[in-house]
Design an enzyme around this catalytic site. Structure first.
Site, short mmCIF file in Angstrom:
data_model
loop_
_atom_site.label_atom_id
_atom_site.label_comp_id
_atom_site.label_asym_id
_atom_site.label_seq_id
_atom_site.Cartn_x
_atom_site.Cartn_y
_atom_site.Cartn_z
N GLU A 98 33.09 44.65 44.78
CA GLU A 98 33.89 44.65 46.01
C GLU A 98 34.43 46.05 46.29
OE1 GLU A 98 34.78 43.11 48.56
OE2 GLU A 98 34.59 40.95 48.30
N ARG A 141 46.42 36.21 44.66
CA ARG A 141 46.13 37.57 44.23
C ARG A 141 45.77 38.42 45.44
NH1 ARG A 141 40.85 38.66 44.96
NH2 ARG A 141 39.23 37.15 44.44
N ASN A 155 43.39 40.77 47.55
CA ASN A 155 41.94 40.83 47.71
C ASN A 155 41.59 42.19 48.33
OD1 ASN A 155 39.44 39.46 47.30
ND2 ASN A 155 39.30 39.05 49.48
N ASN A 196 40.28 39.56 54.00
CA ASN A 196 39.07 40.27 53.66
C ASN A 196 38.86 41.52 54.51
OD1 ASN A 196 37.09 40.21 51.60
ND2 ASN A 196 36.76 38.03 51.94
N ASP A 230 32.71 38.45 54.85
CA ASP A 230 33.45 39.03 53.71
C ASP A 230 33.92 40.43 54.09
OD1 ASP A 230 34.33 39.85 51.15
OD2 ASP A 230 32.84 38.63 50.14
#
Length: 303
Positions: free
Chosen positions: A17, A109, A111, A160, A214
């Site tokens: 990521e 959490r 991201n 995202n 995403d």
């Protein structure tokens, strides 16, 4: 148009990521999110270096800090911490916490996160334990040096992709659980985003077929590149019309994010994941050439 998709050597990340192109070091930084690891692809050496952050199990993003070459802002759980890494060593240390969000939400959490063109932090949270589509307990935040954390948006499922277009005065944002990309009018002097509008919808006829948007990046002509976590594809989209201009196909399903880089900023670097027993080459990081497009380098965080 003939583009070419090639793997980077030894670039595996189980949940790759947050690709960020660093011009000064001609390197691509990214994370292996659920391993608490940072990676750096050195363009000149064509080599990937990997480090584990001591004492951490999660690393949601990696953002170089302005003026401090060995310091990076990293999302560890719900804390944004400063990590010291020389870009080579196999271990790295947290040196301090910049700020924390949702301190009581232990199932959440951080991201994805990025830095806007003026050096501000933008990033958000998601449900980490349980169904993030059912429990929309995430938020999107803004932070800038010397200030407090501001909540920009609540009711977020999976915070995202983020991108900005200074020419069009726009901010683009993805909440994966909305199956769409939104645009906002963006004031670059104040960091305030207003007037959300859906510009790209990834829903299909049946909910089980909906594509999961995403990560996100943008080229210098204002076109968006939308990664799909279940679609083996990055969609190049004109945000003014919502029209798909190009489908960039990959040999693995879970495409997580993308960033332009390379000496001429014309290589699209793409992270992937190997979640839920995806077979090889899942988790490989790729470079895409021949797109006839250029992007913007990553921006350092001002602290």
């Amino acid at each position: 148009m003939s583009y070419k998709v090639e793997p980077l050597p030894d670039s595996y990340a189980g949940l790759g990521e947050g690709p960020h192109w660093d011009v000064a070091r001609q390197s691509l930084y990214y994370v292996d999110l659920e391993a608490g690891s940072l990676l750096r692809y050195d363009y000149a050496q064509n080599k990937v270096y990997k480090t584990k952050i001591e004492g951490e199990t999660l690393a949601g993003f990696v953002l170089p800090v302005e003026g401090r070459p060995q310091e990076f802002a990293v999302g560890c759980g719900r804390r944004v911490v400063i990590v010291n890494w020389d870009g080579v060593s196999p271990s790295a240390k947290v040196v301090r916490t910049l700020f924390e969000v949702q301190p009581l939400m232990d199932k959440n959490r951080l991201n994805d996160a990025k830095v806007d063109p003026r050096g501000r932090f933008f990033g958000g949270t998601m449900r980490y334990i349980g169904d993030e589509f059912e429990f929309r307990h995430g938020e999107l935040y803004r932070w800038e040096a010397g200030g407090q954390v501001s909540v920009i948006k609540g009711d977020v499922g999976i915070s995202n992709g983020l991108a900005w277009d200074e020419k069009a005065k726009k901010f683009y944002y993805i909440d994966t659980t909305d199956y769409e990309v939104k645009s906002y009018d963006y004031n670059f002097e104040t960091g305030v985003a207003t007037n959300p509008k859906v510009i790209f919808n990834l829903r299909k006829n049946s909910p089980k077929d909906h594509l999961l948007p995403d990560g996100l990046t943008i080229d210098t002509e204002g076109n968006l590149y939308v990664a799909t976590f279940n679609g083996a594809t990055i969609y190049k989209v004109n945000p003014n019309t919502g029209k798909i201009l190009l489908e960039i196909k990959f040999p693995t399903k879970q495409i997580t994010s993308a960033a332009f880089g390379g000496p001429n900023l014309d290589i699209l670097y793409v992270t992937t994941a190997a979640k839920f027993d995806q077979p090889a080459p899942a988790g490989t990081t790729y470079k895409v050439t021949g797109l006839n497009a250029t992007g913007y380098p990553g921006v350092n965080l001002k602290v």
